[in-house]
Design an enzyme around this catalytic site. Structure first.
Site, PDB file in Angstrom:
ATOM      1  N   ARG A   1      95.966 -84.380  32.752  1.00 49.73           N
ATOM      2  CA  ARG A   1      96.532 -85.745  32.790  1.00 49.73           C
ATOM      3  C   ARG A   1      96.878 -86.079  34.229  1.00 49.73           C
ATOM      4  O   ARG A   1      98.055 -86.069  34.613  1.00 49.73           O
ATOM      5  CB  ARG A   1      97.823 -85.813  31.949  1.00 49.73           C
ATOM      6  CG  ARG A   1      97.676 -85.500  30.463  1.00 49.73           C
ATOM      7  CD  ARG A   1      99.057 -85.389  29.788  1.00 49.73           C
ATOM      8  NE  ARG A   1      99.909 -84.400  30.444  1.00 49.73           N
ATOM      9  CZ  ARG A   1      99.884 -83.098  30.168  1.00 49.73           C
ATOM     10  NH1 ARG A   1      99.090 -82.631  29.231  1.00 49.73           N
ATOM     11  NH2 ARG A   1     100.663 -82.264  30.833  1.00 49.73           N
TER      12      ARG A   1
ATOM     13  N   LYS B   1      94.577 -70.050  21.644  1.00 43.12           N
ATOM     14  CA  LYS B   1      95.582 -69.050  22.012  1.00 43.12           C
ATOM     15  C   LYS B   1      95.703 -67.917  21.002  1.00 43.12           C
ATOM     16  O   LYS B   1      96.223 -66.855  21.334  1.00 43.12           O
ATOM     17  CB  LYS B   1      96.966 -69.730  22.083  1.00 43.12           C
ATOM     18  CG  LYS B   1      97.078 -70.871  23.065  1.00 43.12           C
ATOM     19  CD  LYS B   1      97.333 -70.361  24.461  1.00 43.12           C
ATOM     20  CE  LYS B   1      97.808 -71.483  25.377  1.00 43.12           C
ATOM     21  NZ  LYS B   1      98.163 -70.951  26.705  1.00 43.12           N
TER      22      LYS B   1
ATOM     23  N   THR C   1      97.177 -61.924  21.941  1.00 46.82           N
ATOM     24  CA  THR C   1      98.286 -61.994  22.887  1.00 46.82           C
ATOM     25  C   THR C   1      98.712 -60.557  23.150  1.00 46.82           C
ATOM     26  O   THR C   1      98.987 -59.817  22.204  1.00 46.82           O
ATOM     27  CB  THR C   1      99.465 -62.790  22.282  1.00 46.82           C
ATOM     28  OG1 THR C   1      99.007 -64.099  21.912  1.00 46.82           O
ATOM     29  CG2 THR C   1     100.616 -62.917  23.282  1.00 46.82           C
TER      30      THR C   1
ATOM     31  N   THR D   1     103.672 -69.477  31.102  1.00 49.68           N
ATOM     32  CA  THR D   1     103.057 -68.999  32.336  1.00 49.68           C
ATOM     33  C   THR D   1     104.045 -69.068  33.490  1.00 49.68           C
ATOM     34  O   THR D   1     104.741 -70.062  33.659  1.00 49.68           O
ATOM     35  CB  THR D   1     101.841 -69.862  32.670  1.00 49.68           C
ATOM     36  OG1 THR D   1     100.974 -69.841  31.549  1.00 49.68           O
ATOM     37  CG2 THR D   1     101.110 -69.327  33.882  1.00 49.68           C
TER      38      THR D   1
END
Lengths: 442, 442
Positions: free
Chosen positions: B156, B266, B270, B373
């Site tokens: 964006r 995702k 993980t 992050t």
């Protein structure tokens, strides 16, 4: 889902006479599962099966041994305080158990096993329920195009439907810890919201509290991490379905959800019905998946096959009742504010499951998948009050009391109901999924 | 976190001489927890504590009884195949256990209990680890303003930072079932992506595979549904921290995430480090929370207090190494591609926990919170390759081999490392969090 499954015989009746009531949810053709215990005690929760106004106690069935072979094994697994282990056994196990119980429950059945089963019945009014599974993972889909368009219009008038909607069953991960069973009331959540026209948020009690009419899908056999479940096998990984209310704090949700999606606006409470209706019991009510006119995006190959197109839909009739304090004071039934069917959902349950695993995500037995809000094509078929009241701008007038509602108020209870009927098939139901809004705590 | 906690004494040494190495992760001041078993056997996993290059077997400690009182109770809870029960006991229990072990492990300690403890040690090279908790719930935050700005710019450009970022710690629910321990490799995920300029998506293997450098936060004592945890009490609900890699399929993620956030992009894998460093051990490395200049939004009252501002940050130094097949073939160490600190995070761990509960969501012991992050202020401190390569447009050149990387390729391993150091305090470390990309399966 064999076409000659005799539990689908609409003429079958039970010696449990309450099961033969014409509008009951739990005739002998249904036999759904729940987890229950007797009111007021501290006994362990255990699995049960509904028949009429009774629960069959699977712990007693297993202990007294009135079934044999796989059906007995399934009763043993189902006797635990959650249904995950029964679900993990795959569709054959629950099928054997339902068929075994069906045979013993049929009008005219007799013999020692029937006598034993008679001693395993408890009236439903004498029991309480808990969430039927240990929810290891909860995923919420977003698969009604009517809901997506009408909510999208409120948030993004320029592009109500996101470009991906017709290409994949959209979903996000929900909160497992706050899934509660029907009848559990909850406090209106506190949180941040951005008042209309303001540049800074305020902290306070949710002012735009909503429900979402959804169905719950329970995963049967899981898949290993890294292994896809192809569409042709997806139904074999589904155990059954229930009702689900994805309570939503719209003001909190709309402020927090860019860019990573809903979080606190959803995770304060999610209600599920106690009863899980098996995919076997739902077989007579399968219908074609929603037709996509030529020119509309057609599903990519991994999300398309003839069987899914032919019978991927399920005609579950659904209603939402809103019961205010005034309804209760006057002894009035909840005001019906929505009536629709799950058959209008744009993506099928099999497509949802396959999409969930396409990247290798492992599903576990008992995982809970919400279908997303179920809104039908007509405005009065909407599955959320934000749609029915057009973002709160057109309050509903409630039958019975004449009260108005733009969003939910303290003391309001929402009651979801679902049932199936089809020519030549019995009527089966899901019971109810109820919850009441308590005042905010601070 | 008492200021006179003697486990913080930087001069303390252990008779386990490997614990005294100047650059080691596991000196006597650390004593982090993991769950392990011996390689190659089928024995049960059990809790362990790191000291130098050894693991203290908590099952043996509990069985042989070399600790007393609360420390012994904590060892009993820690001996189970997951740390949830130890975490549920609250900070006092793990503190008593660490203090008890510290006293027995100190250079010069002797007596029967020390002799018994000697028999509870196993070399770390002889063991394998598993995920340290049963992950009932996994939440991923998004709390680095530098990451949010630089990724936001790619998606964006007109509004890189969403309007809510500086007002609340943004988060979304992640997938609990696919959390794996360091060393678990995974297949490149399949899925849908929208090619640049295309109007219809394609199905295929992820072409923009990324890592995310994060820290894992483990919840200690939980809270009941409907009960908030005020900011002043939040730290008491935190057990400890580890390393976390939130592997991300950027092409799949960017196509699917409107409007409900990341899902398949995702949930294929993980990775977490085996070792959980307690909040007690991290106390000497606390720093002030990020300063917000006057004129910037200041946190609302429920997210602000003096203690949080004074010591809410933690200076955990972090590096990311990328190891290609060529590095391995040539015996070269991984190329360091990032070096930063957790101290730059915009929201503190206490603010994350309080925000999670503000609407009444119940946290459970052992719940996993990702920090989001961790990218520092400088471009070379970015915690994801999509940032380092500016959306893939400026490939990195890897030290050692000179290879280039815009995104991760098959055979690439990513190695996260973290450690703390401060004047007057020992150096303590988190070990590593490693995973390797295997080719897509179909």
């Amino acid at each position: 889902m064999s076409p000659i499954d005799h539990t689908h015989d609409a003429t079958a009746r039970s010696w449990v006479t309450s099961a033969n009531a014409p509008d009951g949810d739990f005739p002998i053709q249904n036999l759904p599962f729940a987890v229950f215990r007797h009111h007021g005690g501290d006994e362990a929760f255990r699995g049960g099966v509904a028949i009429g106004d009774q629960v069959i106690d699977l712990a007693r069935v297993a202990e007294l041994g009135c079934l044999e072979g796989l059906a007995h094994e399934a009763a043993l697994a189902g006797a635990r305080p959650y249904l995950n282990d029964l679900m993990a056994m795959g569709p054959q196990a629950a099928r054997a158990l339902r068929h075994g119980l069906f045979a013993l429950l049929k009008e005219g059945a007799d013999g020692p096993a029937v006598d034993v089963l008679r001693g395993c019945l408890t009236p439903q009014v004498a029991v309480q329920y808990t969430v039927p599974v240990q929810v290891h993972n909860y995923t919420d889909f977003y698969t009604s195009i009517h809901h997506a368009r009408s909510v999208g219009r409120l948030i993004r008038p320029d592009q109500p439907l996101s470009p991906n909607f017709q290409w994949l069953p959209i979903a996000y991960h929900g909160r497992a810890s706050s899934v509660v069973v029907s009848g559990t009331d909850f406090h209106r959540p506190m949180g941040q919201a951005l008042p209309q026209g303001a540049s800074a948020p305020v902290y306070g009690a949710c002012a735009r509290l909503d429900f979402e009419l959804e169905m719950a899908i329970y995963v049967g056999q899981g898949n290993a991490l890294g292994e896809q479940v192809p569409l042709a096998e997806a139904e074999e990984h589904l155990f059954g379905m229930g009702l689900l209310n994805d309570w939503s704090a719209r003001d909190h949700q709309f402020w927090e959800m860019a860019p990573l999606g809903p979080f606190l606006g959803k995770n304060f409470c999610t209600s599920v019905s106690p009863w899980v209706v098996t995919m076997d019991a739902l077989a007579p009510y399968r219908v074609a998946a929603v037709h996509r006119p030529a020119g509309d995006p057609q599903p990519l190959a991994y999300l398309a096959d003839a069987a899914n197109q032919r019978a991927g839909g399920i005609d579950v009739r659904l209603t939402v009742g809103l019961e205010t304090a005034l309804h209760r004071a006057r002894g009035l039934p909840p005001a019906e504010i929505t009536r629709t069917s799950f058959r209008h959902q744009y993506w099928t349950v099999a497509q949802m499951l396959t999409q969930h695993t396409v990247g290798g995500c492992n599903l576990q037995s008992g995982d809970l998948l919400g279908t997303g809000t179920i809104s039908g094509p007509a405005p009065e078929e909407a599955g959320a009050i934000v749609e029915l009241s057009v973002g709160g701008s057109q309050p509903l007038t409630l039958a019975g009391t004449g009260e108005q509602r733009a969003f939910l108020e303290d003391g309001d209870a929402v009651v979801l109901r679902g049932w199936c009927e089809a020519p030549g098939a019995a009527r089966i139901g899901f019971g109810e999924c109820r919850g009441m809004v308590l005042p905010a705590k601070s």
